[in-house]
Write a protein that holds these residues in place. Structure first.
Motif: not given
Lengths: 174, 338
Positions: B112-114, B117-118, B120-121, B174
């Protein structure tokens, strides 16, 4: 496929939002709000805005609503039967809610005619493009809003500051 | 293509569960070693079948739901804990590409691009399982455990995110795959020793491991948030903790210790596939090393007091993380100017 997903998410978010205000128990309200936020994050993913979606989940579902739950649990506000509000407050709530609705509807009227900035590009939601746009074209509003946030934070800390003895008491409760 | 991914997801999923199962055995053996005992040695040679015996016991115990609890949420709690624990592994690259049957297979479920953050989410919503479970039990000890878990998660998440921002600034991406690829030469831990330390402490706190296991500390709260749980629901809570530990170790190994990279990997003169497989083994070696450190800390350090926990999180780790972030930014600015 996308349309089906959109409708499923839309129904979930609307039903969740109604459940937030319909639930008697505030803890249920918060949990319904979590569901609503996830449905909205799903909508962002459908719009190819992954960054917005994940930040939405981290900030709202992961931090703010956990704090809500924390406060509700700590103050023990999970009573099923909350005391009935006086009629005057109910009337005031209905009037102000109706006024807010009116303002929103009026603001959204004729929004079709305004060309939206930059939505022609479907790759806009990707973090690289979003960041570039935020730090070039929209740098002034971006910085101003961050200053606003900073001011709000300082305000919250000032309000929340207490004397030493109070602090010790709160810590002893946990 | 879809079949390939499905098989890969199944493999990763079963490996995660298998490792989490055997971490319970590993933990008891490490504890025994540190306390100069033998540990489990009855079931099978060296007690190797102990986790299976434990799981069997968990399944056959009476599944009890307290009368005054909120039934739906009581059942949902361990489910959420387990679900969020299992989901985080999706963005971790378990190895480089593998050439099989004339196809190139990415050893990662989703690039995934992020990605970061995934992670962390999912870490940040993992606390809902504990909070919902603790609240719905309708027991004051469970409630205290839930409240503690909530405030602890929020306090340590901030420092964790801030230390990751420094990594993102260094990498300029990211995506977890990108972060690993950039560590082919020098591992991030050499650029970010302070960031690594902060991240590691926060990972301990996010996993509810000692010395940060206040949500479930036995001496004060009986069992904390899972006081009222029995049978496999309790098993799920405990199991989710071990999965979290495995995934945190994997994240630390990928973000700070080069992931599947190892020194001289391209000068050995081996074929691509062999290097990839060696890379996977090296990654798992790193993961197990961190898991051992997690356990070592648990059986060595005493638990924090609650105000010490908050003090460490808010007044030490967050300022240090901000300092680290600003310092990294200044370093990047200077090095690009020169």
């Amino acid at each position: 496929m996308t349309a089906t997903l959109f409708y499923i998410l839309a129904i979930v978010s609307v039903v969740g939002a109604i459940a937030v205000i319909a639930a008697r128990n505030p803890v249920y309200s918060v949990l319904c709000l979590v569901v609503t936020f996830f449905a909205i994050a799903g909508q962002y993913v459908l719009l190819n805005a992954q960054f917005l979606a994940i930040v939405h989940v981290i900030v709202y579902a992961g931090a703010i609503l956990v704090l809500f739950l924390f406060v509700l649990m700590m103050l023990n506000l999970n009573r099923e039967s909350e005391p009935l509000q006086p009629t005057l407050i109910k009337v005031i709530a209905v009037v102000s809610g109706g006024m807010l609705l009116l303002t929103l509807v009026a603001a959204l009227r004729g929004v079709d005619q305004i060309p939206l900035a930059g939505v022609q590009d479907t790759q806009l939601g990707l973090v690289k493009n979003l960041g570039r746009l935020l730090f070039t074209e929209y740098v002034a509003p971006f910085e101003i809003s961050s200053i606003l946030f900073l001011a709000a934070m300082v305000g919250a800390v000032t309000i929340g500051m207490r004397s030493k003895s109070d602090k010790r008491e709160i810590i002893n409760h946990l | 293509m879809v079949l390939e991914k499905t098989i890969f997801i199944l493999i990763i999923f079963s490996i995660t569960l298998l490792i989490a199962t055997y971490l319970t055995y590993f933990e008891r053996k490490v504890a025994a070693f540190l306390q100069d005992r033998l540990g489990p040695d009855r079931a099978g040679p060296f007690g190797i079948l102990q986790p299976l015996a434990d799981a069997g016991k968990m399944f056959f115990k009476e599944d009890f739901i307290p009368a005054e609890s909120v039934k739906l949420l009581f059942i949902l709690g361990p489910g959420i804990a387990m679900f969020t624990a299992c989901m985080t592994g999706a963005v971790i690259p378990w190895g480089d590409q593998l050439q099989l049957f004339g196809r190139t297979i990415d050893l990662q479920i989703a690039d995934v691009d992020i990605g970061i953050l995934y992670v962390v989410g999912f870490v940040s919503i993992g606390v809902y399982g504990i909070m919902i479970g603790g609240w719905s039990s309708n027991n004051k000890y469970s409630l205290f455990g839930a409240i503690r878990a909530g405030s602890q998660m929020i306090s340590y998440e901030l420092a964790m995110g801030l230390s990751l921002i420094a990594i993102v600034m260094l990498t300029g991406s990211l995506s977890v795959r990108e972060i690993v690829e950039q560590q082919a030469g020098v591992w991030n831990v050499f650029y970010q020793p302070l960031g690594f330390l902060i991240f590691f402490i926060c990972a301990l706190a996010e996993c509810n491991r000692a010395p940060f296991d206040l949500p479930e500390c036995e001496t004060e709260l009986i069992g904390g948030y899972h006081t009222e749980y029995s049978s496999m629901k309790l098993g799920f809570f405990l199991f989710a903790e071990y999965i979290n530990m495995f995934i945190s170790a994997a994240v630390i190994a990928t973000v700070y210790f080069g992931g599947y990279h190892f020194p001289f990997m391209h000068s050995l003169g081996l074929s691509e596939n062999v290097v990839s497989i060696l890379g996977i083994l090296v990654l798992f070696l790193k993961i197990f090393l961190f898991i051992f450190i997690f356990m070592w800390i648990r059986w060595t350090l005493p638990r924090f007091r609650y105000d010490q926990l908050m003090h460490l999180g808010w007044k030490i780790l967050i300022p240090l993380a901000i300092l680290n972030m600003v310092g990294t930014g200044g370093f990047i600015l200077l090095s690009t100017k020169m």
